[in-house]
Each structure stands twice: as C-alpha cells, then as structure tokens.
Design an enzyme around this catalytic site. Structure first.
Site, short mmCIF file in Angstrom:
data_model
loop_
_atom_site.label_atom_id
_atom_site.label_comp_id
_atom_site.label_asym_id
_atom_site.label_seq_id
_atom_site.Cartn_x
_atom_site.Cartn_y
_atom_site.Cartn_z
N VAL A 63 0.41 -1.52 0.17
CA VAL A 63 -0.18 -0.10 -0.17
C VAL A 63 1.18 1.65 -0.32
O VAL A 63 0.48 2.19 -0.17
CB VAL A 63 -0.82 0.20 1.13
CG1 VAL A 63 -1.94 -1.40 1.14
CG2 VAL A 63 -0.42 0.38 2.25
N GLY A 64 1.91 0.91 -0.13
CA GLY A 64 3.37 2.19 -0.73
C GLY A 64 3.46 3.31 1.11
O GLY A 64 2.84 2.64 2.42
N GLY A 65 3.41 4.23 1.47
CA GLY A 65 3.39 4.95 2.75
C GLY A 65 2.92 6.39 2.09
O GLY A 65 1.71 5.69 1.51
N GLY A 66 2.82 7.58 2.81
CA GLY A 66 1.72 8.32 2.96
C GLY A 66 1.20 8.42 4.16
O GLY A 66 0.42 9.77 4.96
N VAL A 83 2.49 12.43 9.96
CA VAL A 83 2.62 12.88 11.04
C VAL A 83 1.92 13.86 11.50
O VAL A 83 1.76 14.65 10.62
CB VAL A 83 4.59 12.87 11.14
CG1 VAL A 83 4.33 13.83 12.22
CG2 VAL A 83 5.27 11.70 10.90
N ASP A 84 1.61 14.42 12.74
CA ASP A 84 0.89 15.22 13.06
C ASP A 84 1.39 16.29 13.72
O ASP A 84 2.06 16.16 15.07
CB ASP A 84 -0.27 14.74 14.17
CG ASP A 84 -1.18 15.69 14.54
OD1 ASP A 84 -1.27 17.02 13.78
OD2 ASP A 84 -2.01 15.16 15.41
N CYS A 117 22.48 34.00 3.95
CA CYS A 117 22.24 35.64 3.68
C CYS A 117 21.45 36.16 2.42
O CYS A 117 20.97 36.68 2.04
CB CYS A 117 23.52 36.46 3.05
SG CYS A 117 24.34 36.06 1.34
C1 LIG Z 1 8.54 8.44 -0.67
C2 LIG Z 1 8.04 6.81 -0.88
C3 LIG Z 1 7.78 6.09 0.28
C4 LIG Z 1 7.59 7.06 1.77
O1 LIG Z 1 6.71 7.54 2.06
P1 LIG Z 1 5.60 8.53 3.23
O2 LIG Z 1 5.20 9.11 3.08
O3 LIG Z 1 7.26 9.35 4.12
O4 LIG Z 1 5.26 7.21 3.96
C5 LIG Z 1 7.00 4.50 0.09
N1 LIG Z 1 6.55 4.65 -0.88
C6 LIG Z 1 7.37 5.00 -2.29
C7 LIG Z 1 7.31 4.28 -3.45
C8 LIG Z 1 7.36 6.04 -2.54
O5 LIG Z 1 7.90 7.08 -3.58
#
Ligand SMILES: *Cc1c(COP(=O)(O)O)cnc(C)c1O
Length: 667
Positions: A307-310, A313-314, A521
């Site tokens: 399911v990837g990242g995403g 964080v609060d 600067c």
């Molecule tokens: C950057 C990235 C993540 C990490 O995402 P987070 O929001 O830091 O958890 C995971 N998978 C892929 C493919 C990404 O490019």
C-alpha cells in the site's frame, strides 16, 4: 477544518487574570502533547524531557543533555537522534497491524518495509533493520544506490525458516539494477522487482531468461483515486510512475506469452506522502483491492499487496485533515487496510495477500530533534521620540495626536490614521518637504502607535481582520544559529511546518512574539509560520534573552554584555530534512549525536561530526592548501610593500588557517 477556536481565546483570557506562568501554560501554548506525546513533555524545572521509549521506559532532560554535549565540545547547531524512538515507532506500526489482523481474523501477515529515501544515513538504516528484525521488517529501494544499501545491510541468514525480510525494488531500473536484484536471490535475499514502466518489464524478462532465474515481480498501479494535499499528483493518469489499467493488461499478456505470469505476485500503489485524510486512503485501498482481485483472476500468482507510504505525522498536533496534521491514528489506518482487502478477497473467494506498507515519515520523523541557539534579537522600538515643543511638522503633530488618543474604543480607527499619516510622511520626504530627522520622528511615532495598539488587541477576544497583520509587522527577529536550507529544507521549499519551541525556561512566560532568521544571507532563510490550533500563526512566543552572569559565555570581542544561551528545538525532523538539505552559503552538515537509553540513564552511541570549512570548500572543488598558499603569497607581497606589519600578517594567516578546520556555523 480546525475547530475549537475558543481554546486560544480562553488562553488569552486566563493570561490576563492569572499572570504567574506555569508549565501547563507552556504545554498548552506550544501544543506539545498534541505532537509530542508520548516522547516529549515538560518537567517541573521547565525543561523539555524526552522519553525515548514512550510510556514504557526512562526519560532524560533535553536541556541537560545539550549542556552535557556542549561540555564534550559538540557545538550547535546539533541534531540529536534517539534510536529508542525509532525502535518504538517500528514497534507501534507492527503492533497496529498485528492488532488489526487479530481483530478481523485476517488469515495472513504484515511485512512492512522502510523506504530508504526517507533518511538514508547508515546508523538509521542499520537501526531500522536491527529493531525491525523480529517483525521481518524489510527495506524499500527507490534507486540503484538505495538498492545497494538495502542488499548490503539486510543479512538474509539471520531470519528464521528461510523467510528473510523483503526488499522492494522501486524507481527507475537499468540493466545493472535488475541484474543485481535478481542475482541477489542466490544469496538468500527476497527482492521483489516492481515494474513501473512497460520497458522495465521487457528488460526484466530478457535478463531473467539470460540468467535462467525467475524473479518475483510486482506492478505499480496508477490509481485514479486522487491523493490530497502537496503530493496529490502522485496518483491519477498523469502520475509520473505506475502502469495504467490498459498497460497492466499489456503486461499480463506479455508475461503470459513468455510463460512468466506466475512471477507476477505483487500489486503496489503509492498515493503520496503525508496523507492528511483517512478517506483518501480508504478510496485508494478500495480501488487497489479490486485491481488486485482482477490481476489474480487474470491468472497472476498474486501474493502481496503493497500500500506504499503516506502514513502521516501530526506536526501541529491538531488531529485534523490540515496539511500539517492527520485526522486518523496508526491503528485506524491499519484497520482500514486490513478490513478493505479482506472484504474484497472474501467477495471473490481469493486467499488474502501478505500486506506490505512503505511508511517512511511515520517511522523516521520523531527520532530527530534539531537544537540551535539564538545569537541575538532585534525588536521594533515602540518608544515615541521626545516631544519637540509643538515645533514639529503638521504630519508629525498629527501622529503625536493619534498616539495620544489611542484607546480601547478607537484603536482600529487610530491604526488606519497612523498608517495613513506615515504614508503621507514618506511622500513628503520623497518630495523634499521633510528632513531625515523629521522622517525618523514620523516613523518612530508610527511604530509607537502600532505598539500601543498591539498591546490592546492582545487582550481582546476578537481582533479585526485588518489588524491581524500587526503582530507580524511588529514581530521581533530572533537570529538563530542554523541554516534553514541545510537543516529544514521543507520549511523553505514547501512551507512545511515543524513544531519549534524553547527547550528550557518553560516555567517563565514567553513575552516576545518573534520570527526566526537563519545564518544565510538569503531573505528566504527565515521561519515565519508556526504551528497553531487554527491553521498557522505568523509569530512564535519566545523569551527575552537574559544577561549572562556566569561569565562562561563571553566571546571577548563584543562590547555588549554576554547573553545566557537560549536554546530552541525543532522537532519531528527525522524524515526527509537531512538528505534534502543543501549547502546554501556553504553552511555544511551539522553535528549529529545518537543517544540510546540504558539502565543507568543514557549513552552517547555515536557522534558524527559536522563538516569543517575545508570539507565544504572541497565539495565545490576548492583545495584548502591552495587557498592558504594564495593567502600566504598575498601576505608576502603586502609585507614587502609595507601595507601590513608582520604581527598582523601572521594573525591574519593564523585566523584563516584556523577557520579552515572549524565548523561552518558560529561557535
Ligand atoms: C516516498 C515514498 C514512500 C514513503 O512515503 P512516506 O509518506 O514517507 O511514508 C513510500 N513509497 C514510495 C514509492 C515512495 O516514493
């Protein structure tokens, strides 16, 4: 979006009634429980305490830690990493998925991976692998160098039962990348090659035939579900990565024709980073689950859903879908993933997949704290000039009158009058009707009016819109010893918010309202947006600098009395900031220390010294010896021509040479 606006008002009101400040008010003001729980809090001494093992272990006083590090000659700015926080984040993520799996009786496991790009520093990747071992926590590579880190860091032999942690291979892949990943299976590794473009598929099939081995393949889907916020464009038809549905069909047909469809086992998607709203996830998972089911039905040997990242964080602690926050917790995230996929698989009578997520930010952000000191401050002077016995220019007399007549009823109107008179004064000056002294008096009076009005608005329940900027224009400037470009690049590049607060004196009222200006600067080298309950605030409450009576902090070259050190912390900076930082104005990498808790308190695990001036000059192809030699020659010429005396010439060379081996920041 954000609610509970009355809270801020309540704070203002109580401030008027109950002047002595206490640490609860600091907690409230800086929202530390919102973003810091369970790692950061305030102790009775008014210092920040860190509990790196969350609610389970010991804690340390951050202010005292910084003092102890300074005594060991580790200068500011300084990045402190708490490896126990990293371990705790990993444990929490895995526990959330375990709970969700138990709750829904999900008949398979969770096997997370850490995306190396989030923070590639060796000690961090090693710590993730070490602490992640009980969970078979793997690594995700988004490039060839990251793959090389992943392969060398994960030792497949340490995992029981021939079941090593996964290596997810994302990003652009050339022949060498593909070959390395495939050959590593002979070492016991478990790489999964995620096809992001069709031509990668053709290359992969060619290489696998040549090597005579069958890789495990995945496909990255371009979902039509739109991400939200800053990274919203990571999905959708125009996204940079992934296969569209027609391309997936092409891939399946091609794999079938090559008798390799059984290699396709994983579906991957990534809808962007810092997803603030749980609904966006739900939509994406629902769509991806259906794609997964359809791939299985088309004959692929599906076993994994990634399911990837995403996972967010609060940063502002508001628990909302504001971009610096998120409206869900880790547990509900895990629950939704497990439940959605289970429903789709049950509906189609398919076995449930092994679940993978690629959370970077949620694992790495909390562990790092940036500590920097305030060098000096500048306030807008609000004291009116001495009266001039009625001899002033009319415009100045008008400003005087305005200043004197400001009261609680008319301050809004008086603000407009003062602004208008100031504009007129400047026009008169531009046409030559006002002297420099007169213009100075006019400006001093204008600022005096603003100061008086601001003081009144601070005690009001309601501040008219047109006066809201007053706080901003009257803000003190705190000059701080770090570079935004090096240590908080997202603050500059994408206006990301990080919690910032003093790490001591939290039992004293912070009576100043300030913005931060960094060492570069560059006029962009500042921070003027801070976390707040409602959206953002344009000033940060800080304390005035105190005169130092200890005599320890005198720098010998200033005629001003030395100040007591005032330390600020920028929190949750462990994800993305370090690696994307740059060398603007040649401010280099900062000092880093790793702290680990032990039964006696804590231990300094590693110290990674920041760049010296020689090192940063080397990055831009200057050789320190050559520079020094050039200075020597110039000095000799000047001596010969009697433009400098001998002692001064030697002092200059000594300073120059000394600086070469020094930290790039102010010491
Ligand atoms: C950057 C990235 C993540 C990490 O995402 P987070 O929001 O830091 O958890 C995971 N998978 C892929 C493919 C990404 O490019």
């Amino acid at each position: 979006m954000k609610t509970d606006a009355t809270e801020k008002q309540a704070r203002m009101n109580t401030k008027v009634i109950a002047p002595p400040w206490n640490i609860e008010e600091s907690e409230h003001l800086y929202r530390i429980q919102g973003w810091g729980d369970p790692y950061f809090s305030i102790n009775a001494a008014g210092h920040i305490t860190v509990s790196p093992e969350g609610d389970r272990g010991g804690s340390l006083d951050l202010y005292e830690l910084v003092q102890a590090l300074r005594q060991r000659n580790i200068g500011l700015p300084l990045l402190i990493r708490f490896s126990d926080i990293l371990a705790d984040r990993l444990a929490r993520l895995n526990a959330s998925f375990s709970k969700a799996i138990a709750r829904y009786n999900y008949p398979n496991v969770y096997r997370g991976v850490y995306p190396v790009k989030c923070n590639q520093h060796r000690h961090i990747v090693e710590a993730v692998v070490h602490h992640g071992r009980p969970y078979h926590f793997g690594l995700e590579a988004g490039s060839k160098p990251e793959l090389m880190i992943a392969l060398a860091t994960l030792d497949p032999s340490v995992y029981p039962a021939n079941d090593p942690a996964l290596i997810i291979c994302n990003g652009y892949k050339d022949q060498e990348y593909l070959e390395t990943a495939m050959l590593a299976t002979h070492l016991g590794h478990k790489p999964i090659i995620v096809i992001e473009q069709l031509n990668e598929l053709y290359a992969t099939v060619d290489i696998s035939k040549r090597l005579g081995l069958k890789p495990v393949l995945g496909v990255r889907a371009k979902l039509s579900t739109k991400g939200s916020g800053r990274w919203g464009s990571s999905t959708g038809d125009r996204a940079k990565f992934g296969l569209t549905i027609p391309q997936m069909i092409t891939a399946i047909e091609y794999l079938k024709s090559q008798e390799m469809l059984d290699c396709l086992q994983l579906l991957h998607f990534h809808i962007g980073s810092q997803i603030s709203s749980i609904n966006v996830f739900k939509d994406a998972i629902r769509e991806a689950s259906q794609v997964y089911v359809q791939l299985a039905k088309a004959g692929a040997n599906m076993k994994y859903l990634d399911v990837g990242g995403g996972l967010g964080v609060d940063y502002d602690g508001s628990k909302t879908n504001f971009y610096a926050s998120k409206n869900y917790d880790m547990q509900s995230y895990a629950n939704d993933i497990v439940a959605e996929i289970q429903e789709a698989c049950e509906g189609s009578k398919l076995p449930e997949p092994i679940l993978i997520s690629e959370s970077g930010r949620a694992i790495a952000a909390h562990q790092s704290v940036l500590i920097f000191d305030v060098l000096n401050t500048s306030d807008v002077p609000t004291i009116p000039p001495p009266p001039n016995g009625g001899n002033d220019n009319l415009i100045i007399r008008n400003l005087w009158e305005t200043y004197e007549s400001i009261n609680l009823k008319n301050y809004q109107e008086m603000y407009h009058d003062a602004s208008q008179y100031k504009e007129e004064a400047i026009s008169l000056f531009n046409f030559g009707y006002l002297s420099l002294q007169e213009r100075a008096r006019a400006e001093q009076l204008y600022w005096a009016c603003c100061g008086k009005i601001l003081e009144m608005t601070r005690h009001q329940e309601y501040v008219p819109d047109d006066l809201e900027d007053l706080e901003k224009i009257m803000a003190s400037i705190y000059y701080v010893n770090f570079s935004v470009f090096q240590s908080a690049p997202d603050s500059w590049a994408i206006d990301q918010l990080f919690p910032i607060m003093p790490i001591h004196r939290l039992d004293e009222e912070p009576e100043k309202r300030a913005i931060l200006a960094d060492l570069t600067c560059d006029s962009d080298g500042k921070i003027d947006q801070f976390i707040d309950l409602r959206d953002v605030k344009s000033v940060l409450e800080l304390h005035s600098l105190k005169e130092d009576k200890s005599g320890l902090n005198s720098d010998n070259c200033s005629s001003l009395p030395p100040k007591e050190p005032y330390y600020l912390g920028m929190f949750l900076v462990g994800a993305y900031q370090e690696i994307m930082g740059n060398f603007h104005n040649l401010f280099g990498d900062i000092n880093v220390v790793h702290i680990q808790m032990n039964p006696k308190g804590y231990k300094i695990e590693h110290v990674v010294k920041g760049d010296t001036i020689t090192e940063v000059l080397g990055y831009v192809q200057y050789d320190a010896e050559d520079l020094l030699e050039s200075m020597r020659q110039q000095t000799e010429h000047a001596l010969q021509d009697n433009r400098i005396d001998f002692d001064k010439s030697q002092q200059l060379l000594k300073d120059y040479e000394g600086s070469l081996s020094r930290y790039t920041y102010l010491v």
